[in-house]
Design an enzyme around this catalytic site. Sequence first.
Site, PDB file in Angstrom:
ATOM      1  N   ARG A  40      -5.830  -1.395   1.032  1.00 33.91           N
ATOM      2  CA  ARG A  40      -5.937  -2.820   1.344  1.00 33.91           C
ATOM      3  C   ARG A  40      -4.743  -3.343   2.121  1.00 33.91           C
ATOM      4  O   ARG A  40      -4.866  -4.327   2.861  1.00 33.91           O
ATOM      5  CB  ARG A  40      -6.193  -3.634   0.072  1.00 33.91           C
ATOM      6  CG  ARG A  40      -5.093  -3.672  -0.916  1.00 33.91           C
ATOM      7  CD  ARG A  40      -5.591  -4.106  -2.307  1.00 33.91           C
ATOM      8  NE  ARG A  40      -5.459  -5.532  -2.568  1.00 33.91           N
ATOM      9  CZ  ARG A  40      -6.480  -6.362  -2.723  1.00 33.91           C
ATOM     10  NH1 ARG A  40      -7.724  -5.925  -2.619  1.00 33.91           N
ATOM     11  NH2 ARG A  40      -6.277  -7.642  -2.999  1.00 33.91           N
ATOM     12  N   LEU A  93      -8.076 -11.375   0.311  1.00 36.69           N
ATOM     13  CA  LEU A  93      -8.513 -10.004   0.072  1.00 36.69           C
ATOM     14  C   LEU A  93      -9.007  -9.962  -1.363  1.00 36.69           C
ATOM     15  O   LEU A  93      -8.236 -10.192  -2.306  1.00 36.69           O
ATOM     16  CB  LEU A  93      -7.366  -9.019   0.285  1.00 36.69           C
ATOM     17  CG  LEU A  93      -7.103  -8.623   1.740  1.00 36.69           C
ATOM     18  CD1 LEU A  93      -5.713  -8.027   1.896  1.00 36.69           C
ATOM     19  CD2 LEU A  93      -8.155  -7.618   2.210  1.00 36.69           C
ATOM     20  N   SER A  94     -10.282  -9.704  -1.547  1.00 43.16           N
ATOM     21  CA  SER A  94     -10.890  -9.797  -2.870  1.00 43.16           C
ATOM     22  C   SER A  94     -10.301  -8.773  -3.831  1.00 43.16           C
ATOM     23  O   SER A  94      -9.693  -7.783  -3.431  1.00 43.16           O
ATOM     24  CB  SER A  94     -12.403  -9.596  -2.765  1.00 43.16           C
ATOM     25  OG  SER A  94     -12.985 -10.597  -1.963  1.00 43.16           O
ATOM     26  N   ALA A  95     -10.492  -9.034  -5.119  1.00 46.36           N
ATOM     27  CA  ALA A  95      -9.990  -8.135  -6.152  1.00 46.36           C
ATOM     28  C   ALA A  95     -10.567  -6.741  -5.968  1.00 46.36           C
ATOM     29  O   ALA A  95     -11.773  -6.583  -5.717  1.00 46.36           O
ATOM     30  CB  ALA A  95     -10.360  -8.676  -7.528  1.00 46.36           C
ATOM     31  N   PRO A  96      -9.747  -5.706  -6.093  1.00 44.16           N
ATOM     32  CA  PRO A  96     -10.244  -4.335  -5.893  1.00 44.16           C
ATOM     33  C   PRO A  96     -11.441  -3.979  -6.770  1.00 44.16           C
ATOM     34  O   PRO A  96     -12.382  -3.323  -6.303  1.00 44.16           O
ATOM     35  CB  PRO A  96      -9.026  -3.473  -6.229  1.00 44.16           C
ATOM     36  CG  PRO A  96      -7.850  -4.340  -5.943  1.00 44.16           C
ATOM     37  CD  PRO A  96      -8.286  -5.738  -6.312  1.00 44.16           C
TER      38      PRO A  96
END
Length: 388
Positions: A40, A93-96
Amino acid sequence: MSDGGGLTECRADLDAQMMQRAAWPDDSPWLREAFAALPRDRFAPDRLWRWDGAAYVPLDRANDPNGWAAELYSGVDAAAITQLTDGRPSSSLSAPSAVADMLDSLRVEPGHRVWDVGTGQGWTAALAAWRAGPGLVATTEVDEHLAAFARARLADAGLDVEVAVGDGTGGGVPGGGLVDRLHATYAVETVPWSWVGAVRPGGRIVYPWGRLGYVALTVADDGGAAHGWVHGLAQFMGDRTGPAQSSNGPDAYAQVRGDAEPEARRALDRDPAGLRNWHLRFALRVAVPDAVLFTEQDGDATVILVHDGHQSWAEIRSDVNGQPVLAQGGPRRIGDELMTAWSRWEELERPGLYDYGVTVTPDAQWAWQGDPDSGPRWPIRSLHPATR
């Protein structure tokens, strides 16, 4: 890109946390490989934003590489804020864990054509392209600056992905034609019928549903409907071109209530701490979709604050004798609506969030519980727009 800020260690820690949580999907082992190949940080801007309890403060990679990396990799369930608009988050950036789970739900296979709606920084488009293959992923972003950023990062990663600037909610697939999979990265309350029409019969649509949850739909063989189950609980930013979504938290509640005194008050025979149950919270989200609910602690007691983003509000707190009391005001009794929905959930024997699903047709959309044909159902409508 350099490894300043200990990024190698951060990536390894994330992988270990995902393993410990069993967050790597068993049915999609390719995701762990894709996360390692396309971490990411390769898609993160050099400035992130952290909430300090009062406001969002910048974290610049050049000035504080360790802090920047720590924010980016702060946990498997933590998103990283990458953009503010008018002081509020407008891209992340969305949560993994959510990214992995949604892409697992999408069931991307090599050779599939994929439309990624809401490019953001380009990370989910990159992961989908790693799986599908070159030239098979197209992505649409309404913000031309984000689109340019994502286009550059995707090219740096050696990925052949078409990045188009436009409204993914109201527009069509870049380049036209049909896709096998549609992945949305922003929340919509109702699914645009154009999304269903863009996906081949038997194809899948995975999207964040309003304030809470995400759904995986399968398009019917005749293309005349799509239905599927709820797959998870994550919260996502809303569609920029649709109705504004009300903010969570006590500040938003205070704005709605102002200095108004309660217009109605009554004792409750249930413990407000029960609203910490996420299965109940999801059931309330289905039944009263515009209710924004926030919990906080007052000593040992749980306090519930609710508002509809406009004029109606409710709060539940214990009196001096420890008796929970519901107070509310505004044009509607939103607290009573939630209590009715809570009782209905108990009558249904407390179903879990994965017992709910959604059906979409050209003329109507509804949520259902247990069975799409015979189970109880709730109509889904676009939420009334707030002042933007």
